[in-house]
Design a protein around this motif. Structure first.
Motif, PDB file in Angstrom:
ATOM      1  N   ALA A  97     109.030  -6.219  -5.824  1.00 30.42           N
ATOM      2  CA  ALA A  97     107.315  -6.431  -5.620  1.00 30.42           C
ATOM      3  C   ALA A  97     106.911  -5.630  -4.549  1.00 30.42           C
ATOM      4  CB  ALA A  97     106.790  -7.925  -5.859  1.00 30.42           C
ATOM      5  N   THR A  98     107.255  -5.776  -3.505  1.00 27.48           N
ATOM      6  CA  THR A  98     107.068  -4.963  -2.077  1.00 27.48           C
ATOM      7  C   THR A  98     107.042  -3.571  -2.190  1.00 27.48           C
ATOM      8  OG1 THR A  98     107.468  -7.132  -0.683  1.00 27.48           O
ATOM      9  CG2 THR A  98     107.157  -5.171   0.333  1.00 27.48           C
ATOM     10  N   ALA A  99     107.936  -3.128  -2.737  1.00 30.70           N
ATOM     11  CA  ALA A  99     108.395  -1.784  -2.848  1.00 30.70           C
ATOM     12  C   ALA A  99     107.353  -1.095  -3.975  1.00 30.70           C
ATOM     13  CB  ALA A  99     109.846  -1.467  -3.303  1.00 30.70           C
ATOM     14  N   LEU A 100     107.142  -1.702  -5.012  1.00 34.60           N
ATOM     15  CA  LEU A 100     105.996  -1.230  -5.912  1.00 34.60           C
ATOM     16  C   LEU A 100     104.661  -1.387  -5.214  1.00 34.60           C
ATOM     17  CD1 LEU A 100     107.721  -3.010  -9.200  1.00 34.60           C
ATOM     18  CD2 LEU A 100     107.475  -0.533  -8.606  1.00 34.60           C
ATOM     19  N   GLU A 101     104.553  -2.242  -4.722  1.00 34.07           N
ATOM     20  CA  GLU A 101     103.077  -2.452  -3.886  1.00 34.07           C
ATOM     21  C   GLU A 101     102.766  -1.248  -3.037  1.00 34.07           C
ATOM     22  OE1 GLU A 101      99.751  -3.358  -1.103  1.00 34.07           O
ATOM     23  OE2 GLU A 101     101.896  -3.006  -0.852  1.00 34.07           O
ATOM     24  N   LYS A 102     103.832  -0.755  -2.287  1.00 38.25           N
ATOM     25  CA  LYS A 102     103.785   0.277  -1.417  1.00 38.25           C
ATOM     26  C   LYS A 102     103.298   1.561  -2.165  1.00 38.25           C
ATOM     27  CE  LYS A 102     107.219  -1.677   2.171  1.00 38.25           C
ATOM     28  NZ  LYS A 102     108.108  -1.308   2.654  1.00 38.25           N
ATOM     29  N   GLN A 103     103.914   1.585  -3.385  1.00 41.23           N
ATOM     30  CA  GLN A 103     103.841   2.719  -4.186  1.00 41.23           C
ATOM     31  C   GLN A 103     102.603   2.781  -4.903  1.00 41.23           C
ATOM     32  OE1 GLN A 103     105.817   5.626  -4.306  1.00 41.23           O
ATOM     33  NE2 GLN A 103     107.135   4.307  -2.597  1.00 41.23           N
ATOM     34  N   GLY A 104     101.917   1.567  -4.821  1.00 43.44           N
ATOM     35  CA  GLY A 104     100.306   1.700  -5.368  1.00 43.44           C
ATOM     36  C   GLY A 104     100.366   1.351  -6.853  1.00 43.44           C
ATOM     37  N   ILE A 105     101.741   0.828  -7.377  1.00 44.36           N
ATOM     38  CA  ILE A 105     101.993   0.571  -8.849  1.00 44.36           C
ATOM     39  C   ILE A 105     101.679  -1.019  -9.140  1.00 44.36           C
ATOM     40  CG2 ILE A 105     103.792   0.169 -10.590  1.00 44.36           C
ATOM     41  CD1 ILE A 105     105.243   2.550  -8.730  1.00 44.36           C
ATOM     42  N   PHE A 106     101.784  -1.839  -8.406  1.00 38.11           N
ATOM     43  CA  PHE A 106     101.357  -3.210  -8.698  1.00 38.11           C
ATOM     44  C   PHE A 106     100.486  -3.796  -7.526  1.00 38.11           C
ATOM     45  CE2 PHE A 106     105.115  -4.169 -11.608  1.00 38.11           C
ATOM     46  CZ  PHE A 106     104.096  -5.039 -12.480  1.00 38.11           C
ATOM     47  N   SER A 107      99.442  -4.246  -7.618  1.00 39.71           N
ATOM     48  CA  SER A 107      98.471  -4.791  -6.674  1.00 39.71           C
ATOM     49  C   SER A 107      98.088  -6.195  -6.603  1.00 39.71           C
ATOM     50  CB  SER A 107      97.308  -3.973  -6.982  1.00 39.71           C
ATOM     51  OG  SER A 107      96.526  -4.029  -8.027  1.00 39.71           O
TER      52      SER A 107
END
Length: 304
Positions: free
Chosen positions: A207-217
């Protein structure tokens, strides 16, 4: 060993305020003590507010509590005005402990972590653990304690929507795991920006990795909701953003996805890239829950 305080911080948090002690939502004693210990060795800087370059004592406590969604004032004296007074005999892990190190009242604050120990940012050694009754320094300078939050003693597991068979349907957490794997993202940073995902969660790194990519907020309360299902319309947006897809020619038209739907562009882009053919009955199933098989199929098509 890589120190976790060197990891970048990518989050804003839901704030919990109040005069008395707050009930820290889903936060346990382990959460507060482990979070505090994560930054042992972080450098001290008078007036500093950056955990990487240096913090003072009250900035450190403010930072640690913010990781659990709890708001503290900026200075040790202001923090002493928060919460409820606790006697030394009744201290619990997570209580703030205050000291007079300057000769003029409250000038230092730390976090009690149990067994007579507290952790704080010190000018001499940065963030470290000390004995509350230290006869050489801290013992004689202790002034009092405040309880600004009530932490539970048991860990709460991942909460999943009742009545949904997650051996059939994909949860948001499972989507995060599968998507981060498909994108070959670095999931080693478990310092989650989401209030409902502790670093110990199986989904924290993804989840943290995806948040960094702007995919999950996350939602409006900065929650990830790992145990909730995801709709086909929501997944369409996630996949388009994750793989940076652009429209490629004509797209299928689906009777349940019109220009009035917010999902319209995302579904059209997926269709134009031949990632989805719909359900075979002229619909996309925009509000249907995504199954594990559907998730696998989408990712397989996207990574070929």
């Amino acid at each position: 060993m890589r120190k976790r305080w060197l990891l970048p911080i990518f989050a804003s948090f839901m704030i919990i305020t109040g005069i008395g002690a707050n009930d820290a939502e889903a936060a346990t004693i382990s959460d507060i003590t482990n979070t505090a210990k994560d930054y042992i060795g972080a450098p001290y800087k008078f007036g500093g507010t950056d955990i990487n370059t240096g913090v003072d004592c009250s900035s450190y406590t403010q930072f640690v509590f913010s990781k659990l969604g709890i708001s503290l004032d900026r200075t040790s004296r202001a923090q002493y005005q928060q919460g409820s007074t606790v006697s030394k005999n009744n201290l619990e892990a997570g209580d703030l402990v205050f000291f007079n190190t300057s000769g003029s009242g409250i000038s230092h604050v730390g976090i009690y972590i149990g067994d007579g120990n507290f952790i704080s940012a010190t000018p001499s050694s940065g963030v470290r653990i000390d004995k509350l009754e230290d006869p050489y320094y801290w013992g004689s300078r202790y002034l009092g304690a405040k309880r600004v939050a009530n932490f539970t003693t048991t860990t709460k597991g991942e909460v999943k929507d009742a009545g949904i068979d997650f051996s059939v349907y994909a949860s948001r957490g499972e989507v995060a795991l599968q998507l981060s794997k498909a994108l070959a993202l670095d999931t080693s940073d478990t310092n989650s920006p989401f209030l409902d995902l502790k670093s110990s969660s199986n989904y924290a790194g993804a989840a943290t990795a995806l948040e960094k990519q702007g995919i999950f907020s996350g939602d409006e309360k900065r929650k990830f909701n790992a145990g909730s299902p995801i709709t086909r319309g929501q997944l369409a947006k996630v996949l388009v953003v994750a793989f940076d897809l652009k429209k490629q020619g004509n797209a299928e038209m689906f009777s349940d996805v019109t220009t009035a739907n917010w999902e319209y562009d995302y579904v059209s882009i997926l269709s134009s890239n031949k990632i989805t053919l719909g359900k075979g009955d002229g619909t996309f199933g925009v509000n249907d829950k995504v199954t594990l098989k559907q998730l696998e199929l989408f990712l397989d098509r996207l990574t070929k």
